[in-house]
Design an enzyme around this catalytic site. Structure first.
Site, PDB file in Angstrom:
ATOM      1  N   GLU A  92       0.821  -1.221   0.000  1.00  0.00           N
ATOM      2  CA  GLU A  92       0.000   0.000   0.000  1.00  0.00           C
ATOM      3  C   GLU A  92       0.851   1.266   0.000  1.00  0.00           C
ATOM      4  O   GLU A  92       1.772   1.411   0.813  1.00  0.00           O
ATOM      5  CB  GLU A  92      -0.941   0.010   1.203  1.00  0.00           C
ATOM      6  CG  GLU A  92      -1.887   1.198   1.201  1.00  0.00           C
ATOM      7  CD  GLU A  92      -2.967   1.115   2.269  1.00  0.00           C
ATOM      8  OE1 GLU A  92      -3.459   2.170   2.692  1.00  0.00           O
ATOM      9  OE2 GLU A  92      -3.311  -0.008   2.669  1.00  0.00           O
ATOM     10  N   LYS A 286      -7.706  -0.197  11.028  1.00  0.00           N
ATOM     11  CA  LYS A 286      -7.088  -0.688   9.793  1.00  0.00           C
ATOM     12  C   LYS A 286      -5.776   0.048   9.554  1.00  0.00           C
ATOM     13  O   LYS A 286      -4.767  -0.553   9.143  1.00  0.00           O
ATOM     14  CB  LYS A 286      -8.044  -0.492   8.619  1.00  0.00           C
ATOM     15  CG  LYS A 286      -7.552  -1.105   7.300  1.00  0.00           C
ATOM     16  CD  LYS A 286      -6.731  -0.151   6.469  1.00  0.00           C
ATOM     17  CE  LYS A 286      -6.298  -0.800   5.156  1.00  0.00           C
ATOM     18  NZ  LYS A 286      -5.379   0.052   4.382  1.00  0.00           N
ATOM     19  N   ASP A 302       2.655 -14.429  11.758  1.00  0.00           N
ATOM     20  CA  ASP A 302       1.326 -14.702  11.214  1.00  0.00           C
ATOM     21  C   ASP A 302       0.443 -13.468  11.346  1.00  0.00           C
ATOM     22  O   ASP A 302      -0.144 -13.233  12.411  1.00  0.00           O
ATOM     23  CB  ASP A 302       0.713 -15.889  11.954  1.00  0.00           C
ATOM     24  CG  ASP A 302      -0.604 -16.352  11.348  1.00  0.00           C
ATOM     25  OD1 ASP A 302      -1.180 -15.610  10.539  1.00  0.00           O
ATOM     26  OD2 ASP A 302      -1.063 -17.456  11.704  1.00  0.00           O
ATOM     27  N   HIS A 399      -1.337  10.686   0.379  1.00  0.00           N
ATOM     28  CA  HIS A 399      -1.653   9.378  -0.198  1.00  0.00           C
ATOM     29  C   HIS A 399      -1.675   9.436  -1.718  1.00  0.00           C
ATOM     30  O   HIS A 399      -1.148   8.546  -2.391  1.00  0.00           O
ATOM     31  CB  HIS A 399      -3.012   8.908   0.324  1.00  0.00           C
ATOM     32  CG  HIS A 399      -3.418   7.577  -0.223  1.00  0.00           C
ATOM     33  ND1 HIS A 399      -2.888   6.392   0.234  1.00  0.00           N
ATOM     34  CD2 HIS A 399      -4.292   7.247  -1.199  1.00  0.00           C
ATOM     35  CE1 HIS A 399      -3.420   5.389  -0.429  1.00  0.00           C
ATOM     36  NE2 HIS A 399      -4.276   5.878  -1.310  1.00  0.00           N
TER      37      HIS A 399
END
Length: 456
Positions: A92, A286, A302, A399
């Protein structure tokens, strides 16, 4: 390369028994209009070193190629007065940049402080029992010492390192599900994540239970015990780390458009909204996981287990809420995260995957507790960077600038075209249609869509 797929697909038996070449041959011929192009793309991502490729082939089943993620680094993380450069594997845009910027901000203000709250992990033998509960309780008292005795070989190495089985309890869950009980065990697994260790112990517990029940002179009803499953829990509310940053409010003087006091007030309010509004909390958390997952993947841990535990932890009081919190009191700004992180620095991929080994070396070969603190700091930094942008310039400015490079790669722009387009959007938001329009203008070709407008 975009490959057209063939809609006519057929099932196959014995796929896992085929050689790698056989799997690829079936795959490209059965699923793609252009088999040779598909085969070439799969082979393009193989390692040229046959030993490395064989290593990767053995990580999972039915391997046909490798899937690459960018491996970046975020420097200047001062954690417990020690300087780190964090490895981050993520696709991302802007995540690594945001983490690095936040790390640089707090580098001048004391850095990140971390504390291990606890490191206990939990596993269960889930079973149904149809006899007398009093009989079950009596049998459990006999089982407890047997659980430890029958797992001595399994736990020997872990006990030598200071870990092992900490406690075993019988849980009556019949209030939520008829005839449902648990053996709940707590474990210390030291520098190992411990999944295989925990599951092996739990399966041995089940064998003890079955054998003992059948050997007893009790009624058939009291012998009616059915083990459903033996499995660790990825929810680890007793394996928790806390990371925090703090400074005087007047030291939050990094933005010319907002005073430190305004920034602190807006920032605290943004966190408070995430604490009370699940829609916002989901996006808020998130963003935290952007930083956490990137380091988790890079260090061979993991990330799915960490995600699951974190989101369950965020809901532990009955409503999904923020994993981070903020106070502004007596002129002091404090921002912290408390999060469950069951991590390992031995076992699994840590001694197999070359990039995982490099990541651990980059971090100075941390033990599991140190890695917990590092990962928590990465999540806190990511959240700080996102909230800082949201309450000042807005999230899209940074972004979209990073997203611009993705667009230029899709367009296969030349170096000269890239430089010209980046310069053009220095003071503009590079929305996709505007970038395409500028690209077409530079090449002197028509804009693909008639509704795209050039920016001026």
């Amino acid at each position: 390369m975009q490959l057209e797929t063939n809609v006519m697909k057929k099932p196959i038996k014995g796929f896992s028994k085929l050689s790698k070449e056989g799997k690829i041959e079936w795959l490209v011929n059965e699923h793609f209009e252009k088999p040779e192009a598909a085969r070439a793309l799969l082979e393009e991502y193989w390692h040229t070193d046959e030993k490395k490729q064989q290593l990767h082939d053995d990580f999972i089943e039915n391997t046909v190629t490798n899937y690459f993620l960018p491996f970046g680094v975020a420097p200047n993380f001062l954690i417990n007065d020690e300087l780190y450069t964090l490895p981050m594997a993520i696709e991302e845009s802007s995540v690594v940049a945001a983490a690095s910027k936040a790390a640089g901000f707090w580098l001048k203000r004391g850095g990140f402080k971390t504390e291990i709250v606890s490191t206990t992990k939990i596993g269960h033998v889930h079973f149904n029992y149809y006899g007398s509960v009093e009989t079950l309780k009596t049998m459990f008292e006999a089982w407890k010492p047997m659980f430890f005795e029958e797992t001595e070989e399994l736990t020997a190495n872990m006990r030598a390192r200071g870990g092992g089985i900490l406690s075993v309890e019988l849980k009556d869950k019949t209030d939520v599900l008829e005839n449902y009980f648990q053996i709940e065990a707590r474990f210390e697994t030291c520098d190992s994540m411990g999944a295989n260790f925990i599951n092996s112990c739990l399966e041995q517990f089940a064998q003890v239970m079955r054998a003992d029940v059948m050997s007893r002179d009790i009624s058939e009803e009291d012998k009616n015990l059915q083990v459903v499953m033996c499995i660790l829990s990825n929810y680890t509310p007793e394996c928790v780390v806390r990371a925090e940053v703090s400074c005087k409010v007047e030291e939050l003087n990094d933005d010319k458009d907002v005073t430190p006091e305004e920034f602190a007030t807006k920032f605290k309010r943004a966190v408070r909204i995430a604490e009370v509004e699940p829609y916002r909390a989901t996006t808020h958390n998130k963003g935290i996981m952007n930083g956490i997952d990137a380091v988790i993947i890079a260090t061979g841990n993991d990330f799915r287990a960490i995600e699951a535990a974190s989101h369950t932890y965020a809901s532990r009081n009955g409503q999904y809420t923020s994993l981070t919190h903020c106070t502004v009191e007596d002129g002091i700004f404090r921002f912290w995260i408390e999060i469950p992180l069951a991590l390992g620095t031995v076992g699994g991929l840590t001694k197999l995957h070359p990039m995982v080994k490099l990541a651990h070396e980059l971090l100075g070969h941390p033990n599991s507790e140190t890695l917990m603190g590092i990962v928590a700091a990465s999540g806190l930094a990511q959240n700080f960077g996102a909230l800082r942008a949201l309450v000042t310039t807005g999230i899209q400015k940074g972004h979209m600038k990073m997203h611009l490079f993705n667009i230029l790669n899709q367009l296969e722009a030349t170096t000269e075209e890239r430089d010209a387009i980046v310069a053009h959007f220095t003071d503009k938001v590079p929305h996709h249609n505007l970038v395409v329009a500028k690209f077409c203008e530079l090449r002197g070709i028509p804009v693909p869509r008639s509704d795209v407008k050039k920016d001026s």
